[in-house]
Enzyme design. Structure first.
Site, short mmCIF file in Angstrom:
data_model
loop_
_atom_site.label_atom_id
_atom_site.label_comp_id
_atom_site.label_asym_id
_atom_site.label_seq_id
_atom_site.Cartn_x
_atom_site.Cartn_y
_atom_site.Cartn_z
N HIS A 181 26.80 10.25 -39.46
CA HIS A 181 27.99 10.23 -38.64
C HIS A 181 28.94 11.37 -39.04
CE1 HIS A 181 26.65 6.02 -38.08
NE2 HIS A 181 27.22 6.14 -36.90
N ASP A 213 19.85 9.60 -31.29
CA ASP A 213 20.95 8.85 -31.89
C ASP A 213 22.22 9.33 -31.21
OD1 ASP A 213 22.31 7.11 -33.52
OD2 ASP A 213 21.55 7.92 -35.39
#
Length: 538
Positions: free
Chosen positions: A214, A288
């Site tokens: 992230h 993702d």
């Protein structure tokens, strides 16, 4: 939305190039959005022919609020809100949307007041429990169906063999490749039994990294032989078992991509080469979330990230932040045959996953009995037996540290009349001189505030020191309701008595109570390697 939509090849042939490319996009939808934001997404669905949406809790939740600066709202009516939004967004779509969510341990991962099942790591503590893992996947799938969700981005197929992994950890079934494979397959099959699509993630394996994708690009610096022997193994097994999709992680794997800085999401050598050609996967390849900093910060021109991912072999762009520009770029610059291949994969997925007459399920599951059995089968003992309350004459000094919950365990132990509890500040504990003596039998109940390793799992350095000082006493039993990796922070002696109950649910506290009172054993096995796991009882 027409619930009897025609997903035939003839209907697909009538779609324009832009309509086909629109089906490759899955922007984020947020349960706690404002009406203005909802209207914007409805317009995007109508105008661009978006293929699906992936639901997140809120714009302040972990998926978008990396630095944690925004307050996450609480919405006790999240489930009703979710169902209402799904209905609205489907009505805005000319072609039925694929509705997706991350529900690795149930809808509770994103939605308040919905069934919560144990983490994958907890399931991994059970021995020979494929049937129970299947049942967990089935009940999670049933809840997805009840909400109107077609696709659960689960199971995690990553082998967690790095105790400092900041993002996988408890989301993995463990560090043994065979068990990870078996349990991931069982969970996927359970979901599929309810008509819910599965997704193996995060290819080619996110388990051995200390970087959160992230925030940055993790580097997996292993040889191809090492990767094939370990990280790739569960994905091979899941592909052979018929998993519906594979999610690509934002990971740099130079042994596969030949580029130390290129995430797998943008590597045709990894997607088209390793996954498609070498491993024979012909299902849908999902990115993702494309808002993650590992990739989102590398492209300033809107739509370029989506185009580059398409060129690498991605079929579906999850959490695309620039779908309008992405669709335009792929229509203008994308290979027509590749567009049609990706579209056909998604079209086939829709044809078998979107119910012709809508979902026939509406009630959420009751997780209690399954969670109780998982708690019983996963309970893990390290060191000697510690059935402290099995012998009536023994008095026990109890201390609780960490997040407060219902505290069923201590509530029940107080009823025995043999618990002398020392009340301390759970986050900043202190014990006055004379409150403990070397002869005391101590029960130390630990509920780490966080399940991730960052910041000592939410405990202060002072609290860790306090725990280690307590462990200098001769007779201390730890009861851990949390991530077993927490034990790596402690100075455990070779004969330390440790009971690992993994979660703070009432069911897990109940089983810990049964063990401490001598009414059950601890049949579980550590699913990961610890510094002290040589003490584990076979």
């Amino acid at each position: 939305m027409n619930s009897s939509f025609d997903f035939s090849d003839e209907a697909a042939a009538q779609l324009s190039l832009q309509q086909k490319v629109g089906q490759l996009f899955m922007p984020a939808a947020f349960i706690n959005d404002s009406e203005e934001e909802i209207l914007k997404l409805e317009e995007l669905i109508r105008e661009c022919g978006i293929g699906g949406i992936c639901f997140f809790h809120s714009r302040a939740s972990a998926a978008t609020n990396y630095e944690g600066k925004k307050e996450v709202p609480y919405n006790e009516d999240s489930f009703a809100t979710l169902k209402s939004l799904i209905k609205r967004y489907q009505e805005a779509a000319q072609i039925p949307l694929l509705i997706a969510i991350d529900a690795e341990w149930g809808l509770a991962m994103r939605i308040e007041n919905t069934p919560c099942y144990p983490y994958a790591l907890t399931l991994g503590a059970m021995r020979n429990a494929n049937k129970l893992v299947y049942q967990a996947g089935s009940q999670v799938g049933a809840d997805c169906r009840a909400a109107g969700i077609h696709w659960n981005f689960a199971p995690v197929a990553d082998i967690n063999n790095n105790p400092d992994n900041p993002v996988i950890g408890y989301r993995s079934f463990g560090s043994d490749k065979k068990q990870v494979s078996d349990y991931a397959i069982a969970f996927a099959k359970g979901m599929q039994s309810q008509g819910v699509l599965s997704s193996a993630k995060h290819f080619p394996g996110h388990g051995d990294t200390a970087t959160d994708s992230h925030l940055g690009i993790p580097l997996i610096d292993k040889s191809r032989a090492e990767l094939e022997a370990n990280e790739l193994f569960p994905f091979k097994e899941l592909i052979a078992s018929g998993v519906d999709s594979v999610m690509i992680g934002h990971l740099a794997v130079p042994a596969l991509s030949r580029d130390q800085n290129l995430p797998a999401t943008l590597s045709d050598k990894i997607i088209k080469g390793v996954l498609r050609k070498d491993m024979g996967f012909d299902g849908v390849v999902v990115s993702d979330a494309l808002n993650m900093h590992a990739v989102s910060r590398s492209f300033k021109e809107k739509g370029e990230l989506e185009f580059r991912a398409f060129e690498a072999g991605i079929d579906l762009f999850c959490f695309s932040e620039n779908p309008v520009e992405g669709i335009q770029k792929i229509c203008e610059k994308g290979n027509q045959a590749a567009i049609d291949e990706s579209f056909q994969r998604i079209w086939r997925l829709k044809s078998r996953s979107i119910p012709i007459n809508g979902s026939d399920k509406s009630e959420l599951t009751n997780p209690h009995s399954l969670n109780l059995e998982i708690a019983r089968r996963s309970l893990t003992q390290m060191g000697p037996d510690s059935h402290l309350f099995a012998q009536n004459e023994i008095a026990v000094t109890g201390i609780q540290l960490g997040s407060a919950g219902n505290d069923l365990l201590f509530n029940k132990l107080r009823e025995t009349g043999r618990l002398r509890e020392i009340i301390v500040d759970r986050q900043n504990p202190e014990i006055a001189p004379g409150q403990l003596s070397p002869e005391d039998t101590i029960l130390l109940s630990l509920n780490p505030p966080l399940v991730k390793p960052a910041g000592n799992f939410g405990f202060s350095e002072h609290t860790i020191s306090f725990i280690n000082d307590l462990l200098k006493f001769a007779n201390v039993t730890i009861c851990l309701f949390g991530n077993p990796y927490f034990l790596n922070l402690l100075e455990l002696n070779p004969n330390q008595k440790v009971l690992i109950a993994y979660q703070h649910f009432d069911e897990f506290q109940h089983i810990a109570l049964e063990y401490l009172t001598g009414r059950c054993k601890a049949p579980g096995k550590l699913p990961v390697k610890l510094k002290c796991d040589s003490n584990e009882k076979a």
